[in-house]
Design a protein around this motif. Sequence first.
Motif, short mmCIF file in Angstrom:
data_model
loop_
_atom_site.label_atom_id
_atom_site.label_comp_id
_atom_site.label_asym_id
_atom_site.label_seq_id
_atom_site.Cartn_x
_atom_site.Cartn_y
_atom_site.Cartn_z
N ILE A 20 51.36 54.05 40.82
CA ILE A 20 50.77 55.35 40.51
C ILE A 20 49.26 55.39 40.78
O ILE A 20 48.58 56.30 40.34
N GLY A 21 48.76 54.37 41.47
CA GLY A 21 47.40 54.42 41.95
C GLY A 21 46.36 53.56 41.25
O GLY A 21 45.19 53.59 41.62
N ALA A 22 46.75 52.80 40.24
CA ALA A 22 45.76 51.92 39.58
C ALA A 22 45.25 50.89 40.58
O ALA A 22 46.00 50.44 41.45
N GLN A 23 43.98 50.52 40.43
CA GLN A 23 43.37 49.58 41.36
C GLN A 23 42.71 48.39 40.70
O GLN A 23 42.39 47.41 41.36
N ARG A 24 42.48 48.45 39.40
CA ARG A 24 41.78 47.37 38.69
C ARG A 24 42.56 46.94 37.46
O ARG A 24 43.31 47.72 36.88
N LEU A 25 42.33 45.70 37.07
CA LEU A 25 43.02 45.13 35.92
C LEU A 25 42.00 44.81 34.83
O LEU A 25 40.99 44.16 35.10
N LEU A 26 42.28 45.27 33.65
CA LEU A 26 41.45 44.98 32.48
C LEU A 26 42.23 43.96 31.64
O LEU A 26 43.32 44.25 31.17
N ALA A 27 41.68 42.77 31.50
CA ALA A 27 42.34 41.69 30.76
C ALA A 27 41.91 41.72 29.29
O ALA A 27 40.73 41.87 28.99
N THR A 28 42.88 41.55 28.40
CA THR A 28 42.59 41.49 26.97
C THR A 28 43.09 40.17 26.41
O THR A 28 43.87 39.47 27.04
N ARG A 29 42.61 39.85 25.23
CA ARG A 29 43.02 38.66 24.48
C ARG A 29 42.64 37.33 25.14
O ARG A 29 43.29 36.32 24.91
N LEU A 30 41.61 37.34 25.96
CA LEU A 30 41.18 36.08 26.58
C LEU A 30 40.69 35.08 25.53
O LEU A 30 40.72 33.88 25.77
N ASP A 31 40.25 35.57 24.38
CA ASP A 31 39.76 34.69 23.34
C ASP A 31 40.90 33.98 22.61
O ASP A 31 40.69 32.94 21.99
N ALA A 32 42.11 34.49 22.69
CA ALA A 32 43.21 33.95 21.90
C ALA A 32 44.30 33.28 22.73
O ALA A 32 45.11 32.52 22.18
N ALA A 33 44.36 33.54 24.01
CA ALA A 33 45.46 33.05 24.83
C ALA A 33 45.20 31.64 25.36
O ALA A 33 44.09 31.32 25.75
N ARG A 34 46.25 30.84 25.35
CA ARG A 34 46.18 29.52 25.95
C ARG A 34 46.64 29.55 27.40
O ARG A 34 46.22 28.75 28.22
N ARG A 35 47.54 30.46 27.70
CA ARG A 35 48.10 30.54 29.05
C ARG A 35 47.68 31.87 29.68
O ARG A 35 47.87 32.91 29.08
N LEU A 36 47.18 31.80 30.89
CA LEU A 36 46.65 32.99 31.55
C LEU A 36 47.46 33.40 32.77
O LEU A 36 47.04 34.24 33.55
N GLY A 37 48.64 32.82 32.92
CA GLY A 37 49.48 33.12 34.08
C GLY A 37 49.85 34.59 34.19
O GLY A 37 49.99 35.11 35.30
N ALA A 38 50.01 35.27 33.06
CA ALA A 38 50.37 36.69 33.10
C ALA A 38 49.28 37.50 33.79
O ALA A 38 49.58 38.44 34.54
N LEU A 39 48.03 37.15 33.56
CA LEU A 39 46.93 37.87 34.21
C LEU A 39 46.96 37.67 35.71
O LEU A 39 46.79 38.61 36.48
N LEU A 40 47.17 36.44 36.13
CA LEU A 40 47.20 36.14 37.56
C LEU A 40 48.40 36.78 38.23
O LEU A 40 48.30 37.32 39.33
N ALA A 41 49.56 36.75 37.55
CA ALA A 41 50.77 37.37 38.10
C ALA A 41 50.60 38.88 38.23
O ALA A 41 51.00 39.48 39.22
N ALA A 42 49.99 39.49 37.22
CA ALA A 42 49.77 40.95 37.25
C ALA A 42 48.80 41.32 38.36
O ALA A 42 49.03 42.30 39.09
N ALA A 43 47.73 40.56 38.51
CA ALA A 43 46.74 40.85 39.56
C ALA A 43 47.39 40.75 40.93
O ALA A 43 47.16 41.60 41.80
#
Length: 89
Positions: A20-43
């Motif tokens: 639907i046209g989104a172009q940027r990703l805003l990541a949340t919970r970086l202070d609490a997460a141990r695994r960041l694969g979801a961010l990389l997969a989404a990007a």
Amino acid sequence: VAAGGDVDEAADIAASFSAIGAQRLLATRLDAARRLGALLAAAEAGRFAFSDAGVTPHIADGLVGLTPGVLARHLVRSHSPAGRQGGPT
């Protein structure tokens, strides 16, 4: 996208927003997460550029720009023994 979430779910959500046209990703919970694969997969799934990130549990503290350096520090921290809960300090 919340860091620490399910990788496949994050990719599916990102693909939907990309359609639907989104172009940027805003990541949340970086202070609490141990695994960041979801961010990389989404990007990757949405072909998104990173924008900002939530790095504190206090919403009033705002967001920080998610530069390559900030992301790298969080990736390294989450994979280092000191960054793991219960690991050596």
